[in-house]
Design an enzyme around this catalytic site. Sequence first.
Site, short mmCIF file in Angstrom:
data_model
loop_
_atom_site.label_atom_id
_atom_site.label_comp_id
_atom_site.label_asym_id
_atom_site.label_seq_id
_atom_site.Cartn_x
_atom_site.Cartn_y
_atom_site.Cartn_z
N CYS A 179 38.25 -41.81 37.85
CA CYS A 179 39.09 -42.57 36.93
C CYS A 179 38.15 -43.18 35.87
CB CYS A 179 39.86 -43.66 37.67
SG CYS A 179 38.83 -45.07 38.20
N CYS A 229 35.52 -45.65 37.33
CA CYS A 229 34.45 -45.02 38.09
C CYS A 229 33.52 -44.21 37.20
CB CYS A 229 35.04 -44.14 39.19
SG CYS A 229 35.93 -45.10 40.45
N GLU A 233 33.80 -43.52 44.32
CA GLU A 233 32.86 -43.22 43.25
C GLU A 233 32.20 -44.50 42.72
OE1 GLU A 233 36.40 -40.47 43.28
OE2 GLU A 233 36.15 -42.64 43.08
N HIS A 280 37.14 -47.82 44.97
CA HIS A 280 37.11 -46.37 44.91
C HIS A 280 35.75 -45.88 45.39
CE1 HIS A 280 40.24 -46.26 41.37
NE2 HIS A 280 40.62 -47.06 42.37
#
Length: 161
Positions: free
Chosen positions: A86, A89, A58, A56
């Site tokens: 999420c 992250c 992030e 991801h």
Amino acid sequence: MWPESDMKHLHRAVELAEEALNAGDAPFGSVLVDAAGQVLAEDRNRIVSSGDNTRHPEFELARWAAEHLTPEQRAVSTLYTSGEHCPMCAAAHGWVGLGRIVFVSSSRQLGRWLSEMNVAPPPINTLSIREIVPHIAVEGPVPELVDQVRALHRRHHAPTA
């Protein structure tokens, strides 16, 4: 009304989300900015191309910050992102000591959109960033850009012919 500087970085996060979508990934993009408003790093979702569901943007930017910035620089940075972090992250953001988070669309909004499209929810519980790292300044959603992000998710989950 959001400041022009925030909107500039949020627009770029949405552009990166569209780049991810065009590359076959879920539409998420993020931009890490220093205290003076200068872009330090940016990334997009890369889970399909890498085969790694933890890729991801992030999370990648938290890792980048840990390797390239001092704790003081991390604490005054801002991460702009197309979608709320999420839990994985958010935890990475908290562990490396990054500063403010500004997101376009919330996890709650994404959950509603997925439900409307009859898409299965993610394999983990989605929690607000504030539940994972309550001491971090968090702002969002950004109504001016939410429809753009929603459209990207609709494209991502559209049935293929």
